[in-house]
Design a protein around this motif. Structure first.
Motif, short mmCIF file in Angstrom:
data_model
loop_
_atom_site.label_atom_id
_atom_site.label_comp_id
_atom_site.label_asym_id
_atom_site.label_seq_id
_atom_site.Cartn_x
_atom_site.Cartn_y
_atom_site.Cartn_z
N SER A 153 -46.73 -36.43 16.11
CA SER A 153 -47.45 -36.43 17.50
C SER A 153 -48.86 -35.91 16.76
CB SER A 153 -47.25 -35.03 18.16
OG SER A 153 -45.65 -35.14 18.56
N THR A 154 -49.95 -36.95 17.68
CA THR A 154 -51.31 -36.90 17.15
C THR A 154 -52.35 -36.51 18.35
OG1 THR A 154 -51.04 -38.53 15.57
CG2 THR A 154 -53.04 -38.34 16.33
N ARG A 155 -53.14 -35.78 18.35
CA ARG A 155 -54.28 -35.54 19.04
C ARG A 155 -55.46 -36.04 18.55
NH1 ARG A 155 -56.26 -30.05 21.13
NH2 ARG A 155 -57.91 -30.25 19.32
N LEU A 156 -56.30 -36.83 19.03
CA LEU A 156 -57.53 -37.50 18.20
C LEU A 156 -58.74 -36.70 18.58
CD1 LEU A 156 -57.18 -41.27 18.82
CD2 LEU A 156 -56.59 -39.87 16.86
N PRO A 157 -59.71 -36.42 17.97
CA PRO A 157 -61.15 -35.83 18.43
C PRO A 157 -61.51 -36.14 19.63
CG PRO A 157 -61.13 -36.47 16.09
CD PRO A 157 -59.99 -37.19 16.59
N GLY A 158 -61.78 -35.32 20.41
CA GLY A 158 -62.55 -35.45 21.88
C GLY A 158 -61.52 -35.70 22.83
N SER A 159 -60.09 -35.77 22.47
CA SER A 159 -59.18 -36.20 23.54
C SER A 159 -58.23 -34.92 23.71
CB SER A 159 -58.37 -37.52 23.07
OG SER A 159 -57.29 -37.78 23.83
N THR A 160 -57.65 -35.14 24.84
CA THR A 160 -56.48 -34.10 25.21
C THR A 160 -55.17 -34.58 25.24
OG1 THR A 160 -56.95 -34.24 27.66
CG2 THR A 160 -58.21 -32.59 26.60
N ASP A 161 -55.26 -35.98 25.04
CA ASP A 161 -53.89 -36.94 25.20
C ASP A 161 -53.23 -36.73 23.70
OD1 ASP A 161 -54.53 -37.68 27.61
OD2 ASP A 161 -55.42 -39.44 26.93
N VAL A 162 -51.74 -36.77 23.74
CA VAL A 162 -51.01 -36.61 22.55
C VAL A 162 -50.20 -37.81 22.41
CG1 VAL A 162 -49.50 -35.32 21.51
CG2 VAL A 162 -51.06 -34.01 22.62
N THR A 163 -50.39 -38.38 21.40
CA THR A 163 -49.48 -39.62 21.37
C THR A 163 -48.37 -39.46 20.35
OG1 THR A 163 -50.66 -40.33 19.44
CG2 THR A 163 -51.34 -41.21 21.48
N HIS A 164 -47.51 -40.22 20.25
CA HIS A 164 -46.03 -39.82 19.69
C HIS A 164 -45.56 -41.27 19.22
CE1 HIS A 164 -45.56 -35.86 21.59
NE2 HIS A 164 -45.92 -36.70 22.84
N GLU A 165 -45.06 -41.16 17.83
CA GLU A 165 -44.67 -42.26 17.02
C GLU A 165 -43.47 -41.86 16.31
OE1 GLU A 165 -47.31 -44.34 14.53
OE2 GLU A 165 -48.41 -42.27 14.23
N GLU A 166 -42.51 -42.79 15.70
CA GLU A 166 -41.52 -42.44 14.93
C GLU A 166 -42.10 -42.08 13.58
OE1 GLU A 166 -37.70 -44.91 13.05
OE2 GLU A 166 -39.21 -46.00 14.18
N PHE A 167 -41.56 -41.10 12.74
CA PHE A 167 -41.99 -40.69 11.55
C PHE A 167 -41.95 -41.72 10.44
CE2 PHE A 167 -40.99 -38.88 7.44
CZ PHE A 167 -42.28 -38.27 7.03
N SER A 168 -42.94 -41.87 9.78
CA SER A 168 -42.60 -42.48 8.55
C SER A 168 -43.94 -41.78 7.68
CB SER A 168 -42.48 -44.12 8.47
OG SER A 168 -44.13 -44.50 8.60
N ILE A 169 -43.52 -41.86 6.41
CA ILE A 169 -44.85 -41.62 5.60
C ILE A 169 -46.01 -42.19 5.67
CG2 ILE A 169 -45.35 -41.13 2.97
CD1 ILE A 169 -42.77 -40.18 2.49
N ASN A 170 -45.73 -43.62 5.79
CA ASN A 170 -47.00 -44.27 5.85
C ASN A 170 -47.71 -44.15 7.27
OD1 ASN A 170 -46.88 -45.84 3.37
ND2 ASN A 170 -45.66 -47.33 4.47
N ASN A 171 -46.79 -43.94 8.17
CA ASN A 171 -47.41 -43.49 9.35
C ASN A 171 -48.27 -41.98 9.44
OD1 ASN A 171 -46.55 -45.80 10.87
ND2 ASN A 171 -44.71 -44.94 11.55
N PHE A 172 -47.63 -41.29 8.87
CA PHE A 172 -48.32 -40.02 8.81
C PHE A 172 -49.76 -39.95 7.93
CE2 PHE A 172 -49.27 -35.57 7.47
CZ PHE A 172 -49.13 -34.88 8.61
#
Length: 202
Positions: free
Chosen positions: A98-117
């Motif tokens: 789960s990721t929330r970018l600076p200046g945003s209130t939206d949270v995105t989701h993606e499948e886990f992998s070390i590269n993705n993290f």
């Protein structure tokens, strides 16, 4: 054609053998150091730590929490930035990210992998090795250091202490790295990266 005498041939063979052994011994030193480092990071089952990354005039403060093998959380702030809400969060339970970018209130989701993290994080091996030591600290085919060249420098001074510095030239990605390693614990405390063209990176 002048052929060397038997004595000269023997001398040349001895010199060649000496050069071969010297090169091999240097390789063994690097492999031994990397093995100690992998074992040190592998032994850590949980950790909280903070690192700083400097890119140009921007300083990023990265606060990590880690629970083996792949439960991860990082909060990245840029204290010298004037824009509000300039903090990024990235969290993994080992299944999804789960990721929330600076200046945003939206949270995105993606499948886990070390590269993705690790993607787009302003950090380096001093952070990644807690969960990615086997890939990052290896010269085996397909691993991070497979095509790199190395020099080990012991007793290097930094902040009033002597460190083992592993210098890595990674021509494939165009960077030169200096890893400041605690000779007692084998953890990396500082990573200094420059482009082979001479520009400083984090």
């Amino acid at each position: 054609v002048v052929m060397p005498s038997p004595a000269k041939r023997l001398l040349l063979a001895a010199i060649a053998l000496t050069i071969s052994v010297t090169i091999q011994a240097a390789g063994q030193d690097v492999e031994a150091l990397l093995a100690h480092m992998r074992n040190a990071y592998k032994a850590v089952k949980a950790a909280k730590f903070t690192t700083e990354t400097h890119i140009g005039k921007t300083t990023f403060v990265n606060s990590f929490a880690f629970l083996a093998p792949t439960k991860l959380r990082v909060e990245i702030a840029a204290p010298n930035e004037t824009e509000p809400k300039s903090t990024m969060f990235k969290v993994s339970d080992g299944v999804s990210i789960s990721t929330r970018l600076p200046g945003s209130t939206d949270v995105t989701h993606e499948e886990f992998s070390i590269n993705n993290f690790e993607r787009n994080l302003p950090a380096n091996l001093e952070s990644f090795c807690f969960w990615d030591f086997d890939r990052q600290l290896s010269t085996a085919p397909g691993k991070n250091m497979a095509r790199s060249k190395f020099v080990i420098k012991k007793g290097q001074q930094w902040r009033g202490k002597k460190w083992t510095v592993l210098e890595e030239t990674a021509s494939g990605v165009g960077v030169f790295c200096r890893y400041f390693i605690d000779p007692r614990t084998y953890f990396i405390w500082r990573t200094f990266v420059t482009r082979l063209a001479g520009d400083q990176l984090p």
